[in-house]
Design a protein around this motif. Structure first.
Motif, PDB file in Angstrom:
ATOM      1  N   LYS A   1       0.813  -1.243  -0.096  1.00  0.00           N
ATOM      2  CA  LYS A   1      -0.123  -0.174   0.091  1.00  0.00           C
ATOM      3  C   LYS A   1       1.030   1.394  -0.201  1.00  0.00           C
ATOM      4  N   ASN A   2       0.689   2.130  -0.817  1.00  0.00           N
ATOM      5  CA  ASN A   2       1.379   3.376  -1.034  1.00  0.00           C
ATOM      6  C   ASN A   2       2.864   3.178  -0.995  1.00  0.00           C
ATOM      7  N   ALA A   3       3.276   2.218  -1.746  1.00  0.00           N
ATOM      8  CA  ALA A   3       4.832   1.788  -1.982  1.00  0.00           C
ATOM      9  C   ALA A   3       5.431   1.209  -0.742  1.00  0.00           C
ATOM     10  N   LYS A   4       4.605   0.712   0.316  1.00  0.00           N
ATOM     11  CA  LYS A   4       4.998   0.201   1.459  1.00  0.00           C
ATOM     12  C   LYS A   4       4.588  -1.215   1.523  1.00  0.00           C
ATOM     13  N   VAL A   5       5.231  -1.919   2.226  1.00  0.00           N
ATOM     14  CA  VAL A   5       5.059  -3.694   2.465  1.00  0.00           C
ATOM     15  C   VAL A   5       4.533  -3.742   3.930  1.00  0.00           C
ATOM     16  N   PHE A   6       3.413  -4.412   3.916  1.00  0.00           N
ATOM     17  CA  PHE A   6       2.749  -4.661   5.203  1.00  0.00           C
ATOM     18  C   PHE A   6       2.577  -6.268   5.182  1.00  0.00           C
TER      19      PHE A   6
END
Length: 184
Positions: free
Chosen positions: A118-123
């Motif tokens: 999401k939004n170029a971040k990994v969760f």
């Protein structure tokens, strides 16, 4: 007659050395070479690494953040003969290099996890990952979500903008995890 005894002794020694080498290369550890820039800045193109295989021979799962060598041919079953053919001595004898099918990646998700971008971040499971090892911020792409199935892992390269990984090839079956990066 003595020469035949000597030849027999040498043949036995060479045969045992070959068998021991095969055992070590298939089950204990094996050298690999990194191809490409998908693991920059952690590992570099053409860097040689030694990978430990014993853990996976015993059926252990990799941990989050482990760097693993995987067989990228996820659409097919692996066999014992795949491991034998991939041994450096056999590859040398047959001329069959299989370097393009081995990927060196980092474990992001394990069975049962939900991995999201999401939004170029990994969760993972709703929590943003702290990833000090990545090369740069991922390019902004549409949000994506994956649910890691049983007996599979989700892997990504450290150079997220230049990595062919689980986002493209899919989940990695556990029997396709060949080794974990050991020492250089």
């Amino acid at each position: 007659m003595r020469i035949w005894k000597e030849i027999g002794s040498w043949s036995l020694s060479i045969g045992l050395a070959f068998i021991l080498s095969m055992f070590i290369g298939i089950f204990i550890f094996q050298p690999y070479k990194v191809y490409g820039h998908s693991m920059d800045p952690t590992l570099h193109d053409k860097q040689r690494i030694y990978a430990e295989k014993w853990s996976y021979t015993l059926g252990n799962q990799p941990d989050y953040g482990d760097i693993v060598i995987v067989d990228s041919r996820v659409e097919r079953k692996r066999t014992f003969w795949d491991s034998a053919r991939e041994h450096p001595l056999i590859s040398l004898l047959t001329g069959d290099t299989m370097d393009e099918v081995f990927y060196v990646k980092r474990v992001i998700g394990k069975p049962g996890d939900t991995v999201e971008i999401k939004n170029a971040k990994v969760f993972r499971n709703g929590e943003q990952l702290d990833e000090p090892y990545i090369k740069e911020q991922m390019e902004l792409l549409p949000d994506q979500t994956w649910n890691v199935p049983e007996d599979h892992i989700f892997v990504m390269g450290d150079n997220r903008n230049n990595s062919n990984d689980s986002r493209m090839i899919g989940f990695i079956p556990m029997d396709h995890v060949l080794a974990t990066k050991g020492f250089k």
